[in-house]
Write a protein that holds these residues in place. Structure first.
Motif: not given
Length: 136
Positions: A18-19, A21, A43, A46-47, A49-51, A71
């Motif tokens: 989830y989201e 790094s 996944n 996740s938002d 922007k994390y794709n 989520n």
């Protein structure tokens, strides 16, 4: 990789995420380099922007990326990964779950996979434990 223990064959690795790094990419690539044949990344809603992280993983051999539209939690993501393994990886002898945040060392994941296959047991790990009898 001479001298290093490699992942036993027919062991799947499930990573709920989830989201994430950059650690997710590092962890997955290290697992594949260790010989992991089936790495399933879930996944967990996740938002967008994390794709980027999940898209990069789609191109890595031996990696499957699944997605929850929203989520629903780590446990649900692990269940999704395990169900995928049961339905799509018939040769799977064991499943190891791993966090994609850099807390699990790949050498420990490989050791745990070997221990699981050799003992035909379920092994539960924990992040922090000073007990010297715990697999490290």
């Amino acid at each position: 990789m001479s001298g290093k223990k490699t992942m036993p064959p027919d062991v799947a690795v499930v990573i709920p995420s989830y989201e994430p790094s950059e650690y997710l990419l590092i962890t997955v690539r290290s697992l594949v380099e260790s010989g992991a044949e089936n790495v399933i990344v879930v996944n967990d809603g996740s938002d967008r922007k994390y794709n980027f992280f999940f898209e990069r993983l789609r191109d890595v051999p031996s990696v499957t990326v699944l997605r929850h539209p929203k989520n629903i939690g780590r446990g649900a993501a692990i269940k999704t990964g395990i169900k995928y393994c049961l339905d799509n990886v018939p040769s799977c002898r064991a499943i190891v779950t791993v966090d994609g945040d850099g807390h699990h060392r790949v050498k420990d994941v490989v050791a745990c996979a070997h221990k699981t296959v050799d003992s035909k047991s379920v092994i539960l790990g924990e992040r922090e434990n000073d007990d010297p009898t715990i697999l490290r």
